[in-house]
Design a protein around this motif. Sequence first.
Motif, PDB file in Angstrom:
ATOM      1  N   UNK A  74       0.817  -1.201   0.000  1.00 53.60           N
ATOM      2  CA  UNK A  74       0.000   0.000   0.000  1.00 53.60           C
ATOM      3  C   UNK A  74       0.870   1.279   0.000  1.00 53.60           C
ATOM      4  N   UNK A  75       1.847   1.319   0.862  1.00 48.52           N
ATOM      5  CA  UNK A  75       2.660   2.530   1.001  1.00 48.52           C
ATOM      6  C   UNK A  75       3.457   2.839  -0.266  1.00 48.52           C
ATOM      7  N   UNK A  76       4.254   1.878  -0.773  1.00 52.54           N
ATOM      8  CA  UNK A  76       4.966   2.213  -2.029  1.00 52.54           C
ATOM      9  C   UNK A  76       4.023   2.463  -3.196  1.00 52.54           C
ATOM     10  N   UNK A  77       2.875   1.765  -3.216  1.00 47.24           N
ATOM     11  CA  UNK A  77       1.946   1.982  -4.326  1.00 47.24           C
ATOM     12  C   UNK A  77       1.350   3.378  -4.261  1.00 47.24           C
ATOM     13  N   UNK A  78       1.098   3.869  -3.061  1.00 42.76           N
ATOM     14  CA  UNK A  78       0.574   5.230  -2.930  1.00 42.76           C
ATOM     15  C   UNK A  78       1.572   6.241  -3.481  1.00 42.76           C
ATOM     16  N   UNK A  79       2.838   6.026  -3.149  1.00 45.58           N
ATOM     17  CA  UNK A  79       3.885   6.922  -3.659  1.00 45.58           C
ATOM     18  C   UNK A  79       3.970   6.848  -5.173  1.00 45.58           C
ATOM     19  N   UNK A  80       3.935   5.601  -5.699  1.00 47.42           N
ATOM     20  CA  UNK A  80       4.021   5.425  -7.152  1.00 47.42           C
ATOM     21  C   UNK A  80       2.803   6.051  -7.827  1.00 47.42           C
ATOM     22  N   UNK A  81       1.608   5.890  -7.203  1.00 45.21           N
ATOM     23  CA  UNK A  81       0.402   6.439  -7.818  1.00 45.21           C
ATOM     24  C   UNK A  81       0.459   7.965  -7.871  1.00 45.21           C
ATOM     25  N   UNK A  82       0.936   8.584  -6.772  1.00 42.90           N
ATOM     26  CA  UNK A  82       1.063  10.040  -6.761  1.00 42.90           C
ATOM     27  C   UNK A  82       2.050  10.510  -7.826  1.00 42.90           C
ATOM     28  N   UNK A  83       3.175   9.778  -7.933  1.00 47.29           N
ATOM     29  CA  UNK A  83       4.155  10.151  -8.959  1.00 47.29           C
ATOM     30  C   UNK A  83       3.581   9.961 -10.350  1.00 47.29           C
ATOM     31  N   UNK A  84       2.838   8.857 -10.548  1.00 42.28           N
ATOM     32  CA  UNK A  84       2.252   8.614 -11.856  1.00 42.28           C
ATOM     33  C   UNK A  84       1.214   9.666 -12.204  1.00 42.28           C
TER      34      UNK A  84
END
Length: 567
Positions: free
Chosen positions: A307-317
Amino acid sequence: MPTNGVTIARKARWRDWRSWPDTFSGLWTSSLPFRTLLTTLALTSFAILVTFVAMALAIQNNLWESRKDDVLADAQRAVAVAQSTLSSAESRGDRTALQALMSDVRAQLTSVSSSDMIAVFRIDDSPSPVAPTGFFIGRLSEDLLSAQLRQRVADHPETQWWQPMEIAGADGLTHAGIVVGQQLNFPDAGAYEAYIAYDLSDTEQTLVLVQSSLWLAGVLLVGLIASIAWLALRSVVVPITEAAETSARFAAGDLEVRLPVRGEDELATLAVSFNAMADSIEAQIKELGELSMVQQRFVSDVSHELRTPLTTIRLAAEMLNDQREDFDALTARTTELLHTQVQRFDVLLADLLEISRYDAGSLQLEMEATSLAHLAEDIVDEMRPLAASRDTELRFVAPGGHTPVDLDPRRVRRVLRNLVGNAIEHGEGKPVVITVDSNSEAVAVGVRDSGLGMSPEDAERVFDRFWRADPSRQRTIGGSGLGLSIALGDARLHGGTLMVWSELGVGTNFVLAIPRSSSQAWDGTSPVPLEPTPSLAEIGAVTEPIALYARNRASTENVAETGDRRP
């Protein structure tokens, strides 16, 4: 042990004789002890009946034959003694001497024979000055002697004749008897008929006593055999019943239950084998349960950790996707694909977390009084832009389902969103019909498309996780492959069902049915039929615009379910 209500119902059923055939039929098919005991008693009773009837007939014949032989021998002995007296007498034609001789014959017949019914009279009816007068002793009279017997006695002087007869007893009842006839030759007076009758009531009594004893012995024997059969059945059926009950408890989830082992016979061997099998199954189930828990924890932990890395990746994306116009064409396209796949990954993680909650049994419903028709209408409005992008017309018809029922609106929305989305994706651009209806027990919504459809084999697996009817077919509107599995879980959480009907080249119809109340009995019948009967053209002819429902929503809030139908 049956409850008091069940016991009272059984007694009432036995008191009604009209229900006996059905009751016996039910016992015959459902009870092995009853069937075995009844068969044993029927065959045993038949065998005893045949045996005792044969014995009674044989005893009766032997008894009558023995009694007849005794009577004939007694009568012949008495007549022989009387004839010997007559042969040795010298009357010389004296009537007085002949009458005295008749008195001697009477005394000898009475004393020698065992009967008190004797008759002697002259054969020739012509007048004779010297012939003595005959006599009748006891209940024997000339009327009781048949003409046939008298003729035989008169025609055959050396032969003893007998005939069965009915004799009136002292008690006023008629008894069986035998009358024996033979000639006596009086000197100077000619031939006389001598008859001795015997009352066989004692033989009848003996026969009745023997037959009564036989029948009593038969009844006692049947009862004894029934008791022995019941005890034998119990010794076999009780362990079998224990094994059946133990198997049922084991199948219901009581893995600790075992069969008691008694002795070393075949039943004990069965109990040992069953216990060994139960131990093996219990060990395997526990092992599988532990593996399942490890798998569930793994999925849950991985999902949470991602969840945590995906949130970061989603914000960057999302940031890159917002600035894609400043990039060159190749980089912009790459950014757009990255944003789309990150969104899909986010949906997949959410579905995996939801599935892990289902597997762990930690889900709870947030119930609210909600109108299924209005909720489905909102989903249709929400999905209309997607349908327009696929040139698909959404048709909504709601003859029922307007009255609020208790359900979790978030989960039902998710189910309907998934069903309508799948119908749009697989509907081949043809109209999709959403039908809402209700009855006194349940509310239901059906989502029908006219796309490619599925084979019966594919329809059976449509709710499996990550399963796709056509693996080569790409998803065009996203999805994780878990949507229908989660939808089925949501339906079951509500105590309802999610069913599918599909036919190749015709289309697919999903029906979600939810009971009005968890405390109300529901037989599972859906207000919306699973197999659609009308064609799409016919449905389109009666489907009202959604705007009409929106304008009239306020007027339908208080409509009773029985009147919840639109023209």
